[in-house]
Design a protein around this motif. Structure first.
Motif, PDB file in Angstrom:
ATOM      1  N   CYS A  31       6.972 -12.961  -4.464  1.00 34.24           N
ATOM      2  CA  CYS A  31       6.292 -14.176  -3.982  1.00 34.24           C
ATOM      3  C   CYS A  31       5.630 -13.953  -2.620  1.00 34.24           C
ATOM      4  N   VAL A  32       4.939 -12.840  -2.491  1.00 38.83           N
ATOM      5  CA  VAL A  32       4.155 -12.551  -1.284  1.00 38.83           C
ATOM      6  C   VAL A  32       2.781 -12.062  -1.733  1.00 38.83           C
ATOM      7  N   THR A  33       1.921 -11.752  -0.785  1.00 38.06           N
ATOM      8  CA  THR A  33       0.593 -11.267  -1.132  1.00 38.06           C
ATOM      9  C   THR A  33       0.626  -9.759  -1.362  1.00 38.06           C
ATOM     10  N   GLN A  34      -0.398  -9.262  -2.038  1.00 37.19           N
ATOM     11  CA  GLN A  34      -0.500  -7.820  -2.267  1.00 37.19           C
ATOM     12  C   GLN A  34      -0.667  -7.090  -0.940  1.00 37.19           C
ATOM     13  N   ALA A  35      -1.378  -7.718  -0.024  1.00 41.81           N
ATOM     14  CA  ALA A  35      -1.569  -7.106   1.295  1.00 41.81           C
ATOM     15  C   ALA A  35      -0.232  -6.939   2.017  1.00 41.81           C
ATOM     16  N   ALA A  36       0.660  -7.926   1.843  1.00 40.99           N
ATOM     17  CA  ALA A  36       1.969  -7.839   2.483  1.00 40.99           C
ATOM     18  C   ALA A  36       2.777  -6.678   1.902  1.00 40.99           C
ATOM     19  N   ILE A  37       2.681  -6.466   0.592  1.00 37.00           N
ATOM     20  CA  ILE A  37       3.373  -5.343  -0.046  1.00 37.00           C
ATOM     21  C   ILE A  37       2.815  -4.023   0.496  1.00 37.00           C
ATOM     22  N   SER A  38       1.509  -3.901   0.545  1.00 35.45           N
ATOM     23  CA  SER A  38       0.883  -2.676   1.061  1.00 35.45           C
ATOM     24  C   SER A  38       1.319  -2.399   2.494  1.00 35.45           C
ATOM     25  N   HIS A  39       1.402  -3.460   3.287  1.00 35.58           N
ATOM     26  CA  HIS A  39       1.823  -3.312   4.686  1.00 35.58           C
ATOM     27  C   HIS A  39       3.264  -2.808   4.762  1.00 35.58           C
ATOM     28  N   GLN A  40       4.166  -3.360   3.951  1.00 32.57           N
ATOM     29  CA  GLN A  40       5.563  -2.945   3.976  1.00 32.57           C
ATOM     30  C   GLN A  40       5.719  -1.490   3.501  1.00 32.57           C
ATOM     31  N   ILE A  41       4.934  -1.088   2.499  1.00 29.68           N
ATOM     32  CA  ILE A  41       5.003   0.292   2.017  1.00 29.68           C
ATOM     33  C   ILE A  41       4.529   1.244   3.102  1.00 29.68           C
ATOM     34  N   LYS A  42       3.471   0.866   3.823  1.00 34.09           N
ATOM     35  CA  LYS A  42       2.964   1.725   4.911  1.00 34.09           C
ATOM     36  C   LYS A  42       3.999   1.861   6.023  1.00 34.09           C
ATOM     37  N   LEU A  43       4.691   0.744   6.353  1.00 37.11           N
ATOM     38  CA  LEU A  43       5.746   0.801   7.367  1.00 37.11           C
ATOM     39  C   LEU A  43       6.840   1.787   6.957  1.00 37.11           C
ATOM     40  N   LEU A  44       7.204   1.753   5.658  1.00 42.65           N
ATOM     41  CA  LEU A  44       8.271   2.618   5.162  1.00 42.65           C
ATOM     42  C   LEU A  44       7.813   4.075   5.180  1.00 42.65           C
ATOM     43  N   GLU A  45       6.588   4.325   4.751  1.00 44.25           N
ATOM     44  CA  GLU A  45       6.071   5.700   4.754  1.00 44.25           C
ATOM     45  C   GLU A  45       5.957   6.228   6.177  1.00 44.25           C
ATOM     46  N   ASP A  46       5.554   5.394   7.124  1.00 45.07           N
ATOM     47  CA  ASP A  46       5.495   5.806   8.530  1.00 45.07           C
ATOM     48  C   ASP A  46       6.888   6.114   9.061  1.00 45.07           C
ATOM     49  N   PHE A  47       7.852   5.287   8.642  1.00 46.73           N
ATOM     50  CA  PHE A  47       9.240   5.477   9.079  1.00 46.73           C
ATOM     51  C   PHE A  47       9.778   6.819   8.570  1.00 46.73           C
ATOM     52  N   LEU A  48       9.469   7.154   7.303  1.00 50.46           N
ATOM     53  CA  LEU A  48       9.957   8.385   6.699  1.00 50.46           C
ATOM     54  C   LEU A  48       9.107   9.596   7.068  1.00 50.46           C
ATOM     55  N   GLY A  49       7.866   9.345   7.443  1.00 48.00           N
ATOM     56  CA  GLY A  49       6.969  10.437   7.816  1.00 48.00           C
ATOM     57  C   GLY A  49       6.390  11.183   6.626  1.00 48.00           C
ATOM     58  N   MET A  50       6.324  10.517   5.479  1.00 48.17           N
ATOM     59  CA  MET A  50       5.767  11.142   4.280  1.00 48.17           C
ATOM     60  C   MET A  50       5.370  10.061   3.283  1.00 48.17           C
ATOM     61  N   PRO A  51       4.397  10.360   2.417  1.00 54.92           N
ATOM     62  CA  PRO A  51       3.943   9.362   1.445  1.00 54.92           C
ATOM     63  C   PRO A  51       4.942   9.202   0.301  1.00 54.92           C
ATOM     64  N   LEU A  52       4.966   7.994  -0.275  1.00 52.99           N
ATOM     65  CA  LEU A  52       5.836   7.689  -1.415  1.00 52.99           C
ATOM     66  C   LEU A  52       5.043   7.439  -2.685  1.00 52.99           C
ATOM     67  N   PHE A  53       3.743   7.126  -2.522  1.00 50.96           N
ATOM     68  CA  PHE A  53       2.889   6.833  -3.676  1.00 50.96           C
ATOM     69  C   PHE A  53       1.596   7.630  -3.593  1.00 50.96           C
ATOM     70  N   TYR A  54       1.084   7.976  -4.766  1.00 47.08           N
ATOM     71  CA  TYR A  54      -0.297   8.423  -4.892  1.00 47.08           C
ATOM     72  C   TYR A  54      -1.105   7.224  -5.315  1.00 47.08           C
ATOM     73  N   ARG A  55      -2.130   6.885  -4.579  1.00 45.19           N
ATOM     74  CA  ARG A  55      -2.981   5.753  -4.931  1.00 45.19           C
ATOM     75  C   ARG A  55      -4.245   6.295  -5.583  1.00 45.19           C
ATOM     76  N   LYS A  56      -4.373   6.138  -6.883  1.00 43.32           N
ATOM     77  CA  LYS A  56      -5.487   6.676  -7.642  1.00 43.32           C
ATOM     78  C   LYS A  56      -6.269   5.548  -8.295  1.00 43.32           C
ATOM     79  N   ASN A  57      -7.375   5.202  -7.698  1.00 43.79           N
ATOM     80  CA  ASN A  57      -8.197   4.094  -8.196  1.00 43.79           C
ATOM     81  C   ASN A  57      -7.326   2.852  -8.415  1.00 43.79           C
ATOM     82  N   ARG A  58      -7.136   2.464  -9.677  1.00 45.95           N
ATOM     83  CA  ARG A  58      -6.349   1.275  -9.969  1.00 45.95           C
ATOM     84  C   ARG A  58      -4.931   1.601 -10.439  1.00 45.95           C
ATOM     85  N   THR A  59      -4.548   2.850 -10.340  1.00 46.32           N
ATOM     86  CA  THR A  59      -3.205   3.245 -10.771  1.00 46.32           C
ATOM     87  C   THR A  59      -2.369   3.646  -9.574  1.00 46.32           C
TER      88      THR A  59
END
Length: 299
Positions: A31-59
């Motif tokens: 029950c949040v916006t997609q932008a909020a999810i993207s922001h939280q994922i970026k915070l987590l990746e910054d915290f860990l110092g590595m990416p967790l997802f490959y973002r490929k077009n719409r997948t």
């Protein structure tokens, strides 16, 4: 110790996104916006110092690190869910929801509950004063019910609590001004009725008071109201002994013609669903109330 833990919201966003492989679906579930999810994922990746997802077009795909991290995180969230469910279940198990006719609850059950609490302090009762309705159990919010009737409820476990006895009662002041020594002395009094006129009609026949028009006097929907009216000297009430005994014990009402009681065609029963026949809390309450009633009978 906890300084190296990432923000919980970020972990929730990651777990949900990894499960759906979609930020959009994760946003809908949380029950949040997609932008909020993207922001939280970026915070987590910054915290860990590595990416967790490959973002490929719409997948969306998990990185190798993301796959391992999701496997561990999902186990932790499942354990948290189970631990919380266990606590909530234990908390709910402590409560016993009882639907009870209002007069029975006020006049008999509530005055006796001190004894129940003293002997079963681990069970919290939730009493609901109601008019009788056989649909109590449909929403699973009622564990037990006290019914007043003939005991013919086929789809429930039913045990009789006590047989009904109807007695004539009046206020001391009323009886002092208009004493009742014989059956015919009833003729100078008003009758108070509960639900309908049938009980007084049966009593008049039993006492052989021919010619008495019993269909006069106030009519009450609940016994407790008729008892209150009788206490205030508004007439004589014909009431179930179990419901009226407290008023007699307190000196508010006096039984008239004590040898002229009438058997009530209905009785009180304790009722529960068949699939809860082995429930410990239900059986504890049933055993207590049956023992208490039997003890009072023997006194």
């Amino acid at each position: 110790m906890y300084k190296r833990l990432p923000p919980l919201n970020s972990l929730k966003a990651f777990e949900c996104s990894a499960r759906h492989l979609s930020f959009t679906k994760a946003a809908e579930e949380l029950c949040v916006t997609q932008a909020a999810i993207s922001h939280q994922i970026k915070l987590l990746e910054d915290f860990l110092g590595m990416p967790l997802f490959y973002r490929k077009n719409r997948t969306l795909e998990l990185t190798e690190t993301g796959v391992y991290y999701f496997a561990d995180i999902s186990k932790i969230f499942n354990r948290l869910t189970e631990a919380t469910k266990k606590i909530l279940t234990q908390q709910n198990d402590r409560h016993l929801a009882i639907a009870v006719p209002q007069t029975f609850g006020m006049q008999w059950l509530v005055p006796h509950l001190t004894d129940f609490h003293n002997t079963h302090h681990n069970i919290d009762l939730r009493l609901n004063g109601v008019d009788q309705d056989e649909g109590f159990f449909k929403n699973n919010e009622t564990d037990l019910a006290i019914y007043y009737g003939n005991g013919d409820w086929k789809h429930f476990q039913v045990e009789k609590l006590l047989d009904g006895e109807l007695i004539i009662l009046g206020a001391p002041k009323l009886l002092a001004s208009k004493p009742i020594n014989t059956v015919k002395d009833l003729l100078q009094h008003q009758f108070l009725h509960i639900h309908d006129y049938q009980n007084w009609q049966d009593m008049v026949s039993y006492l052989e008071l021919d010619g008495l028009d019993h269909q006069h006097g106030a009519l009450f929907s609940h016994t407790i109201m008729a008892l209150q009216a009788a206490k205030h000297g508004q007439g004589l009430v014909l009431a179930n002994r179990a419901l009226a005994q407290k008023e007699v014990n307190d000196g508010n009402l006096v039984q008239v013609l004590p040898h002229k009681s009438l058997r009530d065609s209905k009785s009180f029963y304790i009722v529960n669903q068949l699939d809860k026949a082995s429930n410990e809390q239900i059986n504890a309450f049933k055993q207590w109330i049956l023992n208490t009633i039997q003890k009072e009978r023997n006194e």
